[in-house]
Design a protein around this motif. Sequence first.
Motif, mmCIF file in Angstrom:
data_model
loop_
_atom_site.group_PDB
_atom_site.id
_atom_site.type_symbol
_atom_site.label_atom_id
_atom_site.label_comp_id
_atom_site.label_asym_id
_atom_site.label_seq_id
_atom_site.Cartn_x
_atom_site.Cartn_y
_atom_site.Cartn_z
ATOM 1 N N UNK B 344 8.926 137.529 0.280
ATOM 2 C CA UNK B 344 8.133 136.338 0.562
ATOM 3 C C UNK B 344 7.936 136.081 2.044
ATOM 4 N N UNK B 345 8.615 136.846 2.892
ATOM 5 C CA UNK B 345 8.462 136.640 4.324
ATOM 6 C C UNK B 345 7.131 137.197 4.820
ATOM 7 N N UNK B 346 6.596 138.172 4.065
ATOM 8 C CA UNK B 346 5.384 138.848 4.516
ATOM 9 C C UNK B 346 4.199 137.906 4.732
ATOM 10 N N UNK B 347 3.864 137.045 3.729
ATOM 11 C CA UNK B 347 2.722 136.145 3.978
ATOM 12 C C UNK B 347 2.958 135.212 5.164
ATOM 13 N N UNK B 348 4.211 134.815 5.387
ATOM 14 C CA UNK B 348 4.507 133.954 6.532
ATOM 15 C C UNK B 348 4.231 134.707 7.826
ATOM 16 N N UNK B 349 4.684 135.983 7.858
ATOM 17 C CA UNK B 349 4.432 136.806 9.048
ATOM 18 C C UNK B 349 2.937 136.926 9.304
ATOM 19 N N UNK B 350 2.197 137.156 8.202
ATOM 20 C CA UNK B 350 0.755 137.330 8.342
ATOM 21 C C UNK B 350 0.111 136.040 8.876
ATOM 22 N N UNK B 351 0.600 134.918 8.364
ATOM 23 C CA UNK B 351 0.075 133.629 8.832
ATOM 24 C C UNK B 351 0.328 133.473 10.336
ATOM 25 N N UNK B 352 1.574 133.766 10.750
ATOM 26 C CA UNK B 352 1.914 133.609 12.165
ATOM 27 C C UNK B 352 1.117 134.579 13.025
ATOM 28 N N UNK B 353 0.977 135.805 12.510
ATOM 29 C CA UNK B 353 0.201 136.801 13.244
ATOM 30 C C UNK B 353 -1.240 136.321 13.404
ATOM 31 N N UNK B 354 -1.786 135.774 12.312
ATOM 32 C CA UNK B 354 -3.145 135.244 12.370
ATOM 33 C C UNK B 354 -3.251 134.149 13.431
ATOM 34 N N UNK B 355 -2.261 133.266 13.457
ATOM 35 C CA UNK B 355 -2.269 132.165 14.430
ATOM 36 C C UNK B 355 -2.253 132.699 15.853
ATOM 37 N N UNK B 356 -1.352 133.655 16.144
ATOM 38 C CA UNK B 356 -1.270 134.111 17.535
ATOM 39 C C UNK B 356 -2.506 134.909 17.916
ATOM 40 N N UNK B 357 -3.105 135.587 16.949
ATOM 41 C CA UNK B 357 -4.337 136.307 17.274
ATOM 42 C C UNK B 357 -5.426 135.290 17.646
ATOM 43 N N UNK B 358 -5.492 134.193 16.889
ATOM 44 C CA UNK B 358 -6.457 133.137 17.233
ATOM 45 C C UNK B 358 -6.174 132.607 18.639
#
Lengths: 117, 883
Positions: B344-358
């Motif tokens: 379940x950590x994967x979607x959280x990582x993806x969310x954070x990655x998306x945020x920092x890319x933004x």
Amino acid sequence: MSRPVEFRQGAIELLILKTLSWGPQHGFSIARWIQDTTNDVLRLEEGSLYPTLHRLEDKHWVESHWGMSENNRRAKFYELTALGRKELAAEAKDWWRYAEAIGKVLTSTAKPVQAQG
Amino acid sequence: MAKEGNPLWSRYRHLLRRRTTDDVQDELRFHVDMRIEEARRAGLREPDARAAALERFGRYTDVENEVLNIDRARERRRRRTEWFGDLRQDVAFAIRSLTHAPSFAIAAVATLAIAIGANTMIFSLVNALLLQPLPYAEPQQLVSMWGYSTGELLQLREHLRSASDIAAYRATSANLDDGASAERLDGSVVSANLFALLRASARIGRTFAADEGDRGKTDVVILGNGLWQRRFAGDSSVIGRRVLIDGSSTMIIGVMPADFAFPTSTTDFWKPLLIDRSDVVSLWAGGASHFIGRLRAGTTVAAARRELQQLAPTFRHANTIWDPGPMYGQHADVQSLQASMLGGTRPVLMLLLGCVVVVLVIACVNVANLLLARASARERELAVRAALGGGRGRLIRQLLTESLVLAGVGGAIGVLLSAAGIRWLVASLPAGVPRTNEIALSGTTLAFTLGLTMLTGVAFGLLPALRATSGRGGGETARSGRTGRGVGHHRISSMLIIGEVALAVLLVIGAELLVRSFGQMRRLDPGFRIDHLVTARVTPAPANYADASKTNALYGAILSRAAALPGVENVAGVSDLPIARPVYAGVLRIEGQFEDMKHNLPSEDHSQVVTPDYFTTMRIPIIRGRAFTDADHGGTQPVAIVSQSMARRFWPGGDAIGKRVGYPWESPWMTIVGVVADVRSDSLRDTSAVSVYFPFLQRAKTARPEFTILLRTASDPTIVERSLRAVVADVDRAVPLSEVRTMDDVIAQSLAKPRFIMLLVGAFAIVALFLGAVGIYGVMSYLVSQRMQEMGIRMALGATAPAVLTMVVRRAAVLAGTGAVIGVAAAFVAMRPLRALLFGVSIGDPLTVLSVPILFVIVAMVASFVPALRATRVSPVTVLRAD
């Protein structure tokens, strides 16, 4: 004419510096001057002058520039720098001390002390 | 550029080489020629004269080569110093010109530092969890797979050809007693081959031998490095020593190295899993819940999955004890171990990655805008320099150096920021994130950051540089200055600012939704009073407390002595503390409704065993009937209490009191004597409040002797914690007390993950908002400076200062408003994957959808105010004269 003496490496630097102390010269005239001054006693492979000259240039003891020779040909002239002049003085002094020391040994009359077996 | 630069450079280089060679040859040939001349004059003929000269000269080619090498080396040295000299000059120039534009430099460096810091921090996390292979030999061969029991483990080992080895493990906790003190530890029960499968060896001692899962041979334990250091002070002589684990004598055979963290970094010990082929019941009744395998070389995860999906349903008939039904094995799966550990950590990582890319994109847009504005402000300077003979390449190089200096300084600060950020990140990661011990600012991460920095610098240095030095005649620009230029810049800058605001709005909306969700969760009423409540887990070793009366005496003593502690109002015990972990969900028989075990019994209940004062201590109101009393013991009528939801569900319209329920097997009917208010049990977000309570003294004979005790205090609950430890130690030294914490902490820990996500996304949103403001400020300053002349003319023609002010501010508001509308539209699409993280708010939440754009328009107006003010101070005369 006496037997030719093999040239000692290291001394060649000193001779070049001394030669240049009279003023800018190209390689050929350096070789000729050495030959004339020593009455051909020093057997110098003239080619070996050039690597030494270029190394001296690296050390900033001499500088070079292209100019016209006596017979109107393009020639590379070398000139002593201030640093080179200082080195010449220092090396000449060393050389004399060396020669003196060797001379003392060769003219010595004292027999060495026998080592105890 | 590169296309024509390359041959040009090589021609140049070729030329240099040629010149060196020619010079050397000329010099040497001159010497030889002079000697030939001399010899000729002395009377020698041509071939002899040349031979004599050459002999005199010595080895001609050797000399030539030697001299050439000396000269080429010198040439290379010279060129290198020249290049560094130029670079130093460029850097010095860049620094000088940046210090002359401090607000620009600070804005650019801060933007880059924040973006690079945030990206490095999150990339470190992603790198450690997602990209770095697991720290075991041949990690790509490791998989996790379907399976529930030892029976399946044996079947899989026998039949699954894709895997060369399969191991099983389950989490456990146990008391470790070394004679001095007892401590509750988390560990793992593993099949003896697990270490061999992972190819992990012990730091000292050994790992399990193949037969250490056999009956009678499982009394061995391997310690984790952390426990060994903490409890045994790193003493090597522990190998071979015996300790009590859950009351039974066990020999320490090994200590694992510090970096061995399987299955989690909090695993303190490993015990062998008992595999007894003769005990068919226990073989199929459980034993291990997680299976890992090592695939044979060349086998893919997909191939292994196909084989397992064929195989698994056939195991149904190998189970001779019970029929697991037709669906058994239908969803058998194989996954790479890395992916499954991440879970379940994967979607959280993806969310954070998306945020920092933004954030990164916003930062890049900002820097591009700033550089663009700066370049256009310097157009005249550059044009003058070009006209004075500054080569285009040299000018580009200078501008590029400037942006690389910015990127370098920003990157360096960013790395420092991220180092601090990573430390914070590791400390505040919610429980359940794997491999936290591997998160660090690694070489890969640094390389990533460096690449990012350089790319940002080159990309956003080059564009304005090319633009500023582009073919349009330098002379003309130098003459005409600002007039008539920058229309193209306008449009680009406006579009960049709209895009930037849209992205920032997207991020802020996401953050606001998460913040409001978290607020909703915090406000949830669990159905009991949270404050002034101390909880502690009491875990006697089952071996020592097999006798129920002994357990009764233990808790009787603990509770009565705890109740006497100063400041304690009520005490109670409960089998599973609500919110702390999922409460046991049993199945029940209900008289008159679900009596036959062959029918499906209702199973989403929460079933808890409680002492009489539980409801008083928790402040759970009793709605009908009575609470348990000390009279509800083994010798009296079996009783139960149900929650209001349970009463409503099974006896709608009627009265639950007097009805009877029972455990599925060999249990008497228990009469319901009370109905209590609903409580959220599994978590604050639990939707089922169907609960049934049984009295402590009437608990099932098979119940484990582990309970959580609760103390309701009048004052600061932390004061009671220490006295509680003393009480339990005094009653039985071998009974460890663990998880001593307040109910407030329990609630906070249950919200740790949404809190963590909210904090990070919120931080990124604030950064985005800040960067957006910087961007708007930068662009408006630029626009104002571009339109100084226009402003001057307007003022000259009678426009008032407020009118000019309004014009500038309105322009900023329109840009921000446009961006905000696009951002809101994008949010509706982009937030869909976020839905699972939201609670009590919807994506289209009107408050959020309205407030965020308004916020941005206000920010834009504030950010544009200073440049607007500057515009009103324009003296018409100055502007008109300037051109």
